[in-house]
Scaffold this motif. Structure first.
Motif, PDB file in Angstrom:
ATOM      1  N   GLN A 146      -2.807  -2.725  66.864  1.00 43.64           N
ATOM      2  CA  GLN A 146      -1.537  -2.017  66.724  1.00 43.64           C
ATOM      3  C   GLN A 146      -0.357  -2.909  67.124  1.00 43.64           C
ATOM      4  O   GLN A 146       0.689  -2.883  66.480  1.00 43.64           O
ATOM      5  CB  GLN A 146      -1.544  -0.721  67.547  1.00 43.64           C
ATOM      6  N   VAL A 173      -7.602   1.325  60.491  1.00 44.83           N
ATOM      7  CA  VAL A 173      -7.883   2.319  61.538  1.00 44.83           C
ATOM      8  C   VAL A 173      -8.977   3.278  61.071  1.00 44.83           C
ATOM      9  O   VAL A 173      -9.882   3.612  61.836  1.00 44.83           O
ATOM     10  CB  VAL A 173      -6.599   3.083  61.931  1.00 44.83           C
ATOM     11  N   SER A 179      -8.277  -1.852  69.402  1.00 41.33           N
ATOM     12  CA  SER A 179      -7.329  -0.990  68.711  1.00 41.33           C
ATOM     13  C   SER A 179      -5.898  -1.290  69.151  1.00 41.33           C
ATOM     14  O   SER A 179      -4.988  -1.387  68.320  1.00 41.33           O
ATOM     15  CB  SER A 179      -7.664   0.481  68.983  1.00 41.33           C
ATOM     16  N   SER A 204      -2.680  -1.050  57.920  1.00 44.78           N
ATOM     17  CA  SER A 204      -2.953  -0.478  59.240  1.00 44.78           C
ATOM     18  C   SER A 204      -3.743   0.822  59.118  1.00 44.78           C
ATOM     19  O   SER A 204      -4.737   1.025  59.830  1.00 44.78           O
ATOM     20  CB  SER A 204      -1.642  -0.236  59.987  1.00 44.78           C
ATOM     21  N   CYS A 247       0.154  -5.300  64.268  1.00 44.56           N
ATOM     22  CA  CYS A 247       0.851  -4.634  63.159  1.00 44.56           C
ATOM     23  C   CYS A 247       2.338  -4.475  63.462  1.00 44.56           C
ATOM     24  O   CYS A 247       3.169  -4.583  62.551  1.00 44.56           O
ATOM     25  CB  CYS A 247       0.215  -3.285  62.846  1.00 44.56           C
ATOM     26  N   SER A 306       1.001   5.112  68.520  1.00 39.43           N
ATOM     27  CA  SER A 306      -0.047   4.190  68.075  1.00 39.43           C
ATOM     28  C   SER A 306      -0.474   3.245  69.197  1.00 39.43           C
ATOM     29  O   SER A 306      -1.568   2.699  69.160  1.00 39.43           O
ATOM     30  CB  SER A 306       0.420   3.395  66.858  1.00 39.43           C
ATOM     31  N   GLY A 346       0.713   7.626  66.238  1.00 43.42           N
ATOM     32  CA  GLY A 346       2.005   7.021  65.929  1.00 43.42           C
ATOM     33  C   GLY A 346       2.676   7.626  64.711  1.00 43.42           C
ATOM     34  O   GLY A 346       3.887   7.483  64.521  1.00 43.42           O
ATOM     35  N   HIS A 389      -9.895   4.392  68.431  1.00 36.57           N
ATOM     36  CA  HIS A 389      -9.329   3.917  67.167  1.00 36.57           C
ATOM     37  C   HIS A 389      -8.482   5.004  66.503  1.00 36.57           C
ATOM     38  O   HIS A 389      -7.375   4.750  66.039  1.00 36.57           O
ATOM     39  CB  HIS A 389     -10.441   3.483  66.218  1.00 36.57           C
ATOM     40  N   SER A 393      -6.948   7.504  67.781  1.00 34.58           N
ATOM     41  CA  SER A 393      -5.725   7.871  68.508  1.00 34.58           C
ATOM     42  C   SER A 393      -4.528   7.019  68.089  1.00 34.58           C
ATOM     43  O   SER A 393      -3.380   7.414  68.329  1.00 34.58           O
ATOM     44  CB  SER A 393      -5.952   7.751  70.016  1.00 34.58           C
ATOM     45  N   ALA A 394      -4.773   5.888  67.457  1.00 31.64           N
ATOM     46  CA  ALA A 394      -3.669   5.055  66.971  1.00 31.64           C
ATOM     47  C   ALA A 394      -2.868   5.781  65.888  1.00 31.64           C
ATOM     48  O   ALA A 394      -1.687   5.491  65.683  1.00 31.64           O
ATOM     49  CB  ALA A 394      -4.195   3.732  66.433  1.00 31.64           C
ATOM     50  N   LEU A 395      -3.490   6.742  65.233  1.00 28.21           N
ATOM     51  CA  LEU A 395      -2.774   7.508  64.207  1.00 28.21           C
ATOM     52  C   LEU A 395      -1.762   8.472  64.823  1.00 28.21           C
ATOM     53  O   LEU A 395      -0.976   9.068  64.101  1.00 28.21           O
ATOM     54  CB  LEU A 395      -3.763   8.268  63.324  1.00 28.21           C
TER      55      LEU A 395
END
Length: 124
Positions: free
Chosen positions: A67, A101, A63, A97, A70, A38, A31, A25, A27-29
């Motif tokens: 993404q 997250v 996740s 988003s 979104c 993301s 982006g 989850h 690791s989406a940050l």
């Protein structure tokens, strides 16, 4: 002083699995720093750990689906910029988003399940 690890809760994932679930989850940050990060973060964790920890596969897919959802919402918001309200929608998608997250990361770290709201199931 007892240095043994505390007993695990029955049904709770192992600490290593919980760490990878949380990272799927979080690791989406990526982006925020890397283009397409993301999507790449959860995708890479899914591909690397799917055979080792089945629960990590579920979290990484959730996740990744969120993404992608979104991204769809952001594209729709960008289209509405012509009308003038798209900028507000785009900011709302970004904040939504980020908050989701963070919540998913905390829930995964605690070993609790959580379903992203408004997430489309694009990858099964």
């Amino acid at each position: 002083m007892d240095t043994a690890t505390p007993p695990s809760v029955p049904g709770a994932p192992a600490p290593a699995a919980r760490t990878w679930e949380m990272l799927a989850h979080l690791s989406a940050l990526a982006g925020l720093l890397v283009p397409l990060g993301s999507f790449l973060g959860p995708f890479i964790i899914w591909q690397i750990k799917k055979n080792e920890f089945p629960s990590v596969e579920a979290h990484a897919k959730a996740s990744l689906n969120f993404q992608l959802s979104c991204l769809i919402y952001a594209v729709i918001s960008a289209i509405f910029i012509i009308v003038g309200i798209g900028i507000l929608f785009l900011m709302a998608v970004g904040i939504f988003s980020l908050v989701c997250v963070i919540i998913a990361t905390i829930k995964a770290n605690n070993g609790e399940p959580w379903k992203y709201p408004l997430s489309l199931t694009l990858i099964k």
